[in-house]
Write a protein that holds these residues in place. Structure first.
Motif, PDB file in Angstrom:
ATOM      1  N   GLN A  60       0.835  -1.196   0.000  1.00 42.47           N
ATOM      2  CA  GLN A  60       0.000   0.000   0.000  1.00 42.47           C
ATOM      3  C   GLN A  60       0.872   1.250   0.000  1.00 42.47           C
ATOM      4  OE1 GLN A  60      -2.818   0.113   3.144  1.00 42.47           O
ATOM      5  NE2 GLN A  60      -3.740   2.038   2.557  1.00 42.47           N
ATOM      6  N   LYS A  61       0.454   2.253  -0.727  1.00 45.72           N
ATOM      7  CA  LYS A  61       1.224   3.488  -0.814  1.00 45.72           C
ATOM      8  C   LYS A  61       1.170   4.231   0.514  1.00 45.72           C
ATOM      9  CE  LYS A  61       1.814   7.608  -3.654  1.00 45.72           C
ATOM     10  NZ  LYS A  61       1.314   8.390  -4.818  1.00 45.72           N
ATOM     11  N   TRP A  62       2.325   4.689   0.940  1.00 46.12           N
ATOM     12  CA  TRP A  62       2.437   5.496   2.160  1.00 46.12           C
ATOM     13  C   TRP A  62       2.635   6.954   1.771  1.00 46.12           C
ATOM     14  CZ3 TRP A  62       6.080   2.710   6.223  1.00 46.12           C
ATOM     15  CH2 TRP A  62       5.448   1.547   6.670  1.00 46.12           C
ATOM     16  N   PRO A  63       2.418   7.869   2.728  1.00 45.08           N
ATOM     17  CA  PRO A  63       2.666   9.290   2.437  1.00 45.08           C
ATOM     18  C   PRO A  63       4.104   9.516   1.977  1.00 45.08           C
ATOM     19  CG  PRO A  63       1.492   9.044   4.516  1.00 45.08           C
ATOM     20  CD  PRO A  63       1.897   7.659   4.076  1.00 45.08           C
ATOM     21  N   ALA A  64       4.292  10.495   1.118  1.00 44.42           N
ATOM     22  CA  ALA A  64       5.625  10.805   0.604  1.00 44.42           C
ATOM     23  C   ALA A  64       6.527  11.288   1.736  1.00 44.42           C
ATOM     24  CB  ALA A  64       5.524  11.872  -0.475  1.00 44.42           C
ATOM     25  N   LEU A  65       7.814  11.028   1.593  1.00 49.69           N
ATOM     26  CA  LEU A  65       8.790  11.464   2.575  1.00 49.69           C
ATOM     27  C   LEU A  65       9.199  12.906   2.314  1.00 49.69           C
ATOM     28  CD1 LEU A  65      11.196   8.369   2.675  1.00 49.69           C
ATOM     29  CD2 LEU A  65       9.383   8.923   4.296  1.00 49.69           C
ATOM     30  N   SER A  66       9.387  13.650   3.390  1.00 49.59           N
ATOM     31  CA  SER A  66       9.937  14.996   3.260  1.00 49.59           C
ATOM     32  C   SER A  66      11.406  14.894   2.866  1.00 49.59           C
ATOM     33  CB  SER A  66       9.808  15.743   4.591  1.00 49.59           C
ATOM     34  OG  SER A  66      10.625  15.118   5.582  1.00 49.59           O
ATOM     35  N   ALA A  67      11.998  16.008   2.493  1.00 45.85           N
ATOM     36  CA  ALA A  67      13.410  16.017   2.125  1.00 45.85           C
ATOM     37  C   ALA A  67      14.272  15.596   3.303  1.00 45.85           C
ATOM     38  CB  ALA A  67      13.814  17.412   1.646  1.00 45.85           C
ATOM     39  N   THR A  68      13.889  16.029   4.504  1.00 50.21           N
ATOM     40  CA  THR A  68      14.653  15.671   5.714  1.00 50.21           C
ATOM     41  C   THR A  68      14.666  14.167   5.921  1.00 50.21           C
ATOM     42  OG1 THR A  68      14.143  17.762   6.804  1.00 50.21           O
ATOM     43  CG2 THR A  68      14.759  15.922   8.224  1.00 50.21           C
TER      44      THR A  68
END
Length: 315
Positions: free
Chosen positions: A8-16
């Motif tokens: 399942q797709k998870w929320p995108a990661l921030s740059a940090t």
């Protein structure tokens, strides 16, 4: 977590978070996804380097759970020695603190030491022994500070120094809301009580303030001197042996600690092999020699060895 959950797709990661994330396609993955007792298969491992990044990981884990609509496994890993296997998981998130490994002596005279949770006890012993200081810790030098210190901390000098948790004066904790909190007897005292034995159940401890103890150097100049006796017994009557061992250890002072490892004899199932590690804190004295001699009379000794060394070398 099922295979379908894992895809399942998870929320995108921030740059940090992208900069500290380790995925299954990374060369680091195998070394940071498992511990000494279990091979883990997490979806993401985050190699946090500071408190801010730990907070971001905690907040991201919460976002993932809200996004997928159910809990996901979340583990905190420092040294990876935990026999509970809580430090690794399958299909979830691991936050690895091994990059947060600084050890600093704040006040040598008072024995105040600041240690990040990702340090290992061998490095702690190396640093503080140069100031004639010692902290009660586990029995392996590559055990992580965070897991041991929040779970009790039964160490090599337990009778002299007590548990690791007994030496905690304060800590930095990232709680489930992602907030950084300083805890001690006066500030957030409920959290201070909880982290001393509560593991990572109430938050992620990223740094400790410890009260280390002073050990006088030996006449030779050796710092934090230790007298070590290793004995091997073959025992037929375990209850009788344990009674005799207990009678012996209770005659010694708290400078003496004794650890036993019991295993079944491979060649004779009726024999229990007992490995005794007897540790004297400080320079060896006549009393120490007497206690070591008396330990030879507990049962028939198959093998023995004695040495003088530093606490750092012992760990």
């Amino acid at each position: 977590m099922t295979d379908s959950d894992n895809q399942q797709k998870w929320p995108a990661l921030s740059a940090t978070l992208s900069n500290i994330a380790v995925t299954k396609n990374s060369g680091k993955y195998e070394s940071v996804s498992s511990n000494y007792f279990k091979v883990g298969h997490p979806r993401l491992v985050f190699m946090a380097e500071n408190d801010e990044q730990v907070s971001h990981v905690v907040e991201y884990a919460g976002n993932v759970q809200r996004f997928v609509g159910h809990q996901i496994p979340f583990s905190v890993r420092s040294g990876g020695h935990g026999i509970t296997n809580y430090s690794v998981n399958d299909g979830g998130i691991i936050i690895d603190l091994s990059q947060m490994n600084q050890v600093n002596i704040l006040d040598e005279a008072k024995g105040l030491v600041k240690v990040q949770a990702g340090a290992v006890w061998g490095d702690v012993a190396d640093k503080i022994s140069k100031a004639d200081l010692v902290l009660s810790s586990g029995d392996f030098g590559d055990t992580g500070v965070g897991g041991l210190a929040t779970s009790g901390g039964l160490g090599l000098l337990v009778r002299k120094q007590g548990l690791t948790t007994d030496q905690i004066l304060g800590a930095t904790v990232i709680t489930a809301d992602g907030k950084k909190r300083n805890v001690n007897k006066e500030e957030n005292s409920d959290l201070f009580w909880a982290i001393r034995g509560g593991g990572s159940q109430v938050g992620i401890v990223t740094e400790f303030i410890f009260q280390a103890d002073k050990v006088e150097p030996a006449k030779s100049g050796q710092r934090v001197p230790i007298g070590l006796q290793k004995l091997s017994y073959n025992v037929f009557d375990l209850s009788h042996f344990l009674f005799a061992w207990h009678s012996w250890i209770t005659t010694t002072t708290e400078d003496m600690s004794s650890l036993l490892m019991l295993t079944k004899n491979d060649s004779n199932s009726s024999i229990i092999s007992v490995q005794a590690t007897n540790i004297w804190c400080g320079e060896k004295t006549d009393s120490c020699e007497k206690y070591f001699t008396n330990a030879l009379n507990i049962a028939k000794v198959e093998k023995q060895d004695e040495s003088n060394l530093s606490y750092h070398t012992l760990v």
